[in-house]
Design a protein around this motif. Structure first.
Motif, short mmCIF file in Angstrom:
data_model
loop_
_atom_site.label_atom_id
_atom_site.label_comp_id
_atom_site.label_asym_id
_atom_site.label_seq_id
_atom_site.Cartn_x
_atom_site.Cartn_y
_atom_site.Cartn_z
N PRO A 1 0.79 -1.24 0.00
CA PRO A 1 0.00 0.00 0.00
C PRO A 1 0.82 1.28 0.00
CG PRO A 1 -0.93 -1.59 1.54
CD PRO A 1 0.38 -2.17 1.06
N ASP A 2 2.05 1.26 0.50
CA ASP A 2 2.84 2.49 0.60
C ASP A 2 3.65 2.81 -0.64
OD1 ASP A 2 1.89 2.92 3.14
OD2 ASP A 2 3.55 1.89 4.11
N ARG B 1 3.98 6.91 8.17
CA ARG B 1 2.55 7.17 8.20
C ARG B 1 2.13 8.46 7.50
NH1 ARG B 1 -0.30 6.52 13.84
NH2 ARG B 1 -2.07 6.86 12.43
N ASN B 2 2.87 9.55 7.71
CA ASN B 2 2.39 10.85 7.23
C ASN B 2 3.25 11.45 6.12
OD1 ASN B 2 0.29 10.96 9.26
ND2 ASN B 2 1.91 11.42 10.74
N THR C 1 1.64 15.17 5.83
CA THR C 1 0.22 15.42 6.06
C THR C 1 -0.11 15.65 7.53
OG1 THR C 1 -0.19 13.04 6.22
CG2 THR C 1 -0.42 14.05 4.05
N ASN C 2 0.89 15.64 8.41
CA ASN C 2 0.62 15.84 9.84
C ASN C 2 1.85 16.47 10.47
OD1 ASN C 2 -0.64 15.79 12.31
ND2 ASN C 2 -0.17 13.65 12.71
N THR D 1 0.20 18.19 14.23
CA THR D 1 -0.89 19.16 14.10
C THR D 1 -1.66 18.84 12.83
OG1 THR D 1 0.35 20.75 12.75
CG2 THR D 1 0.64 20.88 15.15
N GLU D 2 -2.66 19.65 12.53
CA GLU D 2 -3.41 19.46 11.30
C GLU D 2 -2.80 20.23 10.13
OE1 GLU D 2 -7.46 20.43 11.98
OE2 GLU D 2 -7.84 18.65 13.21
N ILE D 3 -1.58 20.71 10.30
CA ILE D 3 -0.89 21.43 9.23
C ILE D 3 -0.33 20.42 8.22
CG2 ILE D 3 1.06 22.92 8.68
CD1 ILE D 3 0.70 24.23 11.40
N GLN D 4 -0.51 20.70 6.94
CA GLN D 4 0.04 19.88 5.87
C GLN D 4 0.95 20.74 5.00
OE1 GLN D 4 -3.16 18.09 3.67
NE2 GLN D 4 -4.30 17.52 5.51
N TRP D 5 2.01 20.15 4.48
CA TRP D 5 2.89 20.91 3.59
C TRP D 5 3.43 20.00 2.51
CZ3 TRP D 5 7.90 19.37 2.89
CH2 TRP D 5 8.45 18.54 3.87
#
Length: 329
Positions: free
Chosen positions: A130-131, A172-173, A202-203, A207-211
């Motif tokens: 999956p990754d 994960r992110n 994505t985390n 936090t909920e900040i994505q870059w």
């Protein structure tokens, strides 16, 4: 209702669409709307388009297809239409294929077909785990097949592009992706090599900040025709694009993202045409998305573009503000 892409995937309209599933796997739909000043420049006539069309599709466990027709009515002297066939094939959970064929028809004075353009695209994607995602893409662009006696206005050519892509998600992110492509025209020595790499999170710091950040480079080369004795060298250019964006959810109803892009282009011409030319373009801005009660949503976008160029008349500054209100039902 709002701004959305129509089914053939090449046009955005302000309007609405309606879809009806008359079995769990078959569907039909229709759409219509208006696109105003689609090219963002002033011309002698009012540059408005009315867009409408129909489509139908089938969604199976392995095969999914969509056939659509889009008609664009121009207020001046010509119509444009698109016929599109798209198909998905998923023989195994780890392997899938996507194919589409689009025919663009142009009508002079609304009743005389002058030329058409074909776009063909096929891709194969493999997910061993999956990754990890691996893709191979082939596409063909064949514009300006002329159906009239006048062969002087457009020149038909055939362009082929081959591309490989890979992406990997880790921890994960985090995600990283890379791609490389080569394109070639049959009729000339014109070719292009492009490669790109991107990385994102994505985390950010829990936090909920994505870059995300992306670097893309395009190397372009064109051999002048033998009849063109004025040029004794190839024309070539290279472009580098750096893109950075960051966004965050606010209070569960707001989402704010900011973007910064810098593009550097250097073109090499024969000395009699002015030699090397450099252009630097920077774009920054962002979008505020708002989810309102009763399924109403709104978008507010601001963007500033600044271009500095050695080419005469190419330097500019521009501010753009765009607002949208829509309803989901």
């Amino acid at each position: 209702i709002g701004r959305h892409s129509v089914s053939e995937g090449a046009v955005y309209i302000d309007g609405g669409q309606l879809r009806y599933n008359f079995t769990p796997r078959f569907r039909i739909g229709g759409f219509g709307g208006l696109r105003s000043d689609i090219n963002s420049y002033k011309v002698e006539y009012k540059n408005d388009y009315e867009i409408y069309g129909v489509y139908g599709g089938y969604d199976g466990d392995i095969i999914g297809t969509t056939l659509s027709y889009v008609h664009i009515f121009h207020r001046s002297t010509f119509d444009r239409a698109y016929a599109n066939l798209q198909s998905f094939l998923r023989p195994t959970p780890y392997l899938r294929f996507n194919m589409y064929l689009t025919e663009e028809l142009n009508f002079k004075y609304k009743d005389e077909e002058t030329f058409d353009t074909s776009n063909f695209y096929i891709s194969g994607t493999y997910n061993p785990i999956p990754d990890i995602t691996l893709s191979l893409v082939y596409s063909m662009f064949e514009p300006f097949r002329n159906f009239t006696d006048d062969k002087s206005f457009y020149k038909e050519y055939h362009e082929h592009r081959y591309e490989g892509r890979a992406s990997y998600r880790f921890l994960r992110n985090y995600n990283i992706d890379a791609s490389a492509s080569y394109s070639q025209r049959e009729e000339t020595e014109q070719n292009s090599i492009m490669y790109s790499i991107g990385i994102g999170d994505t985390n950010f710091l829990n936090t909920e900040i994505q870059w995300n950040f992306r670097f893309t480079r395009n190397l372009y080369n064109e051999q002048p025709e033998a009849s063109d004795m004025a040029m004794t060298e190839h024309y070539h250019t290279h472009s580098e694009v750096y893109f950075f964006s960051i966004g965050r959810s606010l209070f569960n109803r707001l989402y704010l993202d900011g973007r910064y892009t810098q593009q550097y282009t250097k073109e090499h011409h024969n000395e009699m045409f002015g030699g090397d030319k450099k252009t630097i373009m920077t774009i920054f801005g962002g979008t505020l998305s708002i989810n309102l009660p009763y399924n109403i949503y709104s978008l507010l976008t601001y963007e500033h573009t600044k271009t500095k160029s050695d080419m005469q008349g190419a330097s500019s500054d521009a501010d753009n503000i765009y607002a949208q209100v829509g309803y989901r039902f």
